[in-house]
Motif scaffolding. Structure first.
Motif, PDB file in Angstrom:
ATOM      1  N   ASP A  54       0.816  -1.214   0.000  1.00 41.79           N
ATOM      2  CA  ASP A  54       0.000   0.000   0.000  1.00 41.79           C
ATOM      3  C   ASP A  54       0.850   1.264   0.000  1.00 41.79           C
ATOM      4  O   ASP A  54       0.310   2.367  -0.133  1.00 41.79           O
ATOM      5  N   SER A  55       2.141   1.134   0.180  1.00 46.13           N
ATOM      6  CA  SER A  55       3.029   2.283   0.246  1.00 46.13           C
ATOM      7  C   SER A  55       3.986   2.292  -0.939  1.00 46.13           C
ATOM      8  O   SER A  55       4.156   1.288  -1.635  1.00 46.13           O
ATOM      9  N   ILE A  56       4.607   3.448  -1.162  1.00 46.99           N
ATOM     10  CA  ILE A  56       5.592   3.622  -2.229  1.00 46.99           C
ATOM     11  C   ILE A  56       6.945   3.865  -1.579  1.00 46.99           C
ATOM     12  O   ILE A  56       7.075   4.698  -0.674  1.00 46.99           O
ATOM     13  N   LEU A  57       7.927   3.148  -2.032  1.00 45.56           N
ATOM     14  CA  LEU A  57       9.269   3.298  -1.480  1.00 45.56           C
ATOM     15  C   LEU A  57       9.917   4.548  -2.037  1.00 45.56           C
ATOM     16  O   LEU A  57       9.979   4.741  -3.252  1.00 45.56           O
ATOM     17  N   GLU A  58      10.386   5.437  -1.153  1.00 45.08           N
ATOM     18  CA  GLU A  58      11.111   6.639  -1.560  1.00 45.08           C
ATOM     19  C   GLU A  58      12.596   6.391  -1.358  1.00 45.08           C
ATOM     20  O   GLU A  58      13.044   6.114  -0.246  1.00 45.08           O
ATOM     21  N   THR A  59      13.348   6.490  -2.433  1.00 45.11           N
ATOM     22  CA  THR A  59      14.776   6.216  -2.353  1.00 45.11           C
ATOM     23  C   THR A  59      15.562   7.514  -2.343  1.00 45.11           C
ATOM     24  O   THR A  59      15.188   8.494  -2.988  1.00 45.11           O
ATOM     25  N   GLY A  60      16.632   7.509  -1.610  1.00 46.22           N
ATOM     26  CA  GLY A  60      17.489   8.682  -1.529  1.00 46.22           C
ATOM     27  C   GLY A  60      18.933   8.280  -1.444  1.00 46.22           C
ATOM     28  O   GLY A  60      19.282   7.092  -1.467  1.00 46.22           O
ATOM     29  N   ASN A  61      19.818   9.261  -1.330  1.00 48.55           N
ATOM     30  CA  ASN A  61      21.248   8.968  -1.284  1.00 48.55           C
ATOM     31  C   ASN A  61      21.672   8.395   0.064  1.00 48.55           C
ATOM     32  O   ASN A  61      22.673   7.680   0.164  1.00 48.55           O
ATOM     33  N   VAL A  62      20.938   8.723   1.115  1.00 50.26           N
ATOM     34  CA  VAL A  62      21.340   8.327   2.455  1.00 50.26           C
ATOM     35  C   VAL A  62      20.491   7.183   2.982  1.00 50.26           C
ATOM     36  O   VAL A  62      20.994   6.184   3.463  1.00 50.26           O
ATOM     37  N   HIS A  63      19.185   7.313   2.876  1.00 47.20           N
ATOM     38  CA  HIS A  63      18.302   6.304   3.422  1.00 47.20           C
ATOM     39  C   HIS A  63      17.024   6.230   2.593  1.00 47.20           C
ATOM     40  O   HIS A  63      16.791   7.057   1.725  1.00 47.20           O
ATOM     41  N   VAL A  64      16.230   5.224   2.885  1.00 52.56           N
ATOM     42  CA  VAL A  64      14.956   5.074   2.193  1.00 52.56           C
ATOM     43  C   VAL A  64      13.828   5.291   3.189  1.00 52.56           C
ATOM     44  O   VAL A  64      13.995   5.113   4.393  1.00 52.56           O
ATOM     45  N   SER A  65      12.681   5.700   2.660  1.00 53.94           N
ATOM     46  CA  SER A  65      11.505   5.907   3.494  1.00 53.94           C
ATOM     47  C   SER A  65      10.289   5.450   2.704  1.00 53.94           C
ATOM     48  O   SER A  65      10.401   5.056   1.543  1.00 53.94           O
TER      49      SER A  65
END
Length: 214
Positions: A54-65
């Motif tokens: 039900d959620s979308i993974l947000e990717t970044g340079n340091v961590h994911v949310s």
């Protein structure tokens, strides 16, 4: 008379060309660029069920949310609508996700980057996300894409096709369909949501090989 008619036609064509408005260059980056690819050896008609968080993974340079608000739900719902339209049935009980034929994952990135990948990689998700002792994703085909400030990624993994286990007993999961909608991110959430939603629809529209009736 024939020569005169040709002359008049030529003059008219020149006048029309001179009066034609130049294209609005600002409109060239309005829509997101949608890229799709798939494993050509796969029969997508053999799948019937899928599991999608039900959620979308947000990717970044340091961590994911995880993106979990109403906007994220709207994008997940749009993917569900498209999958259901193609005849696939969504499994919503997380305890049964390992029984699904395919797993559908949505990821969102907002940064300037170019990605070239292929073969085996760890993937965004925890290796044990889909249950059992499965490893990360792997692409049976090369994936190359770039994005300026935002990109929505949709990946479909075949949960029924487990690769050979490694020394740690893990199995890899092949990504059989991939889609990305990337482009400019506006300061207006409504506009961004419209672009992302249209990107989802376009991804399925240009993937005519998907569907239980194929």
């Amino acid at each position: 008379m024939k020569k005169k008619s040709l002359l008049l036609a030529g003059i008219a064509a020149l006048l029309l060309t001179a009066c034609e408005k130049d294209p609005d260059m600002g409109q060239l980056d309005v829509n997101l660029v949608v890229y799709t690819d798939y494993d050509t050896s796969v029969d997508f008609g053999k799948y019937t069920t899928y599991y999608m968080p039900d959620s979308i993974l947000e990717t970044g340079n340091v961590h994911v949310s995880y993106w979990t608000d109403a906007n994220a739900k709207a994008l997940v719902d749009e993917v569900e609508n498209q999958m259901d339209r193609l005849g696939y049935t969504r499994i919503t009980d997380s305890a049964l996700k390992a029984t699904a034929d395919v797993g559908v994952q949505l990821s969102y990135m907002a940064q300037a980057n170019t990605v070239i990948t292929g073969g085996y990689w760890s993937g965004w998700w925890d290796p044990f996300y889909w249950g059992g002792y499965w490893g990360g994703w792997y692409y049976p085909y090369p994936v190359v894409y770039s994005y300026d400030t935002q990109a929505l990624i949709i990946e479909m993994a075949d949960l029924t096709a487990r690769g050979e286990g490694g020394d740690d007993g893990q199995h890899s999961i092949p990504v059989v369909w991939y889609a990305s909608a990337s482009g400019f991110q506006f300061d207006n959430h409504r506009v961004n949501m419209q672009l992302l939603t249209e990107g989802v629809d376009q991804a399925f529209s240009q993937s005519t090989y998907l569907g239980t009736d194929k």
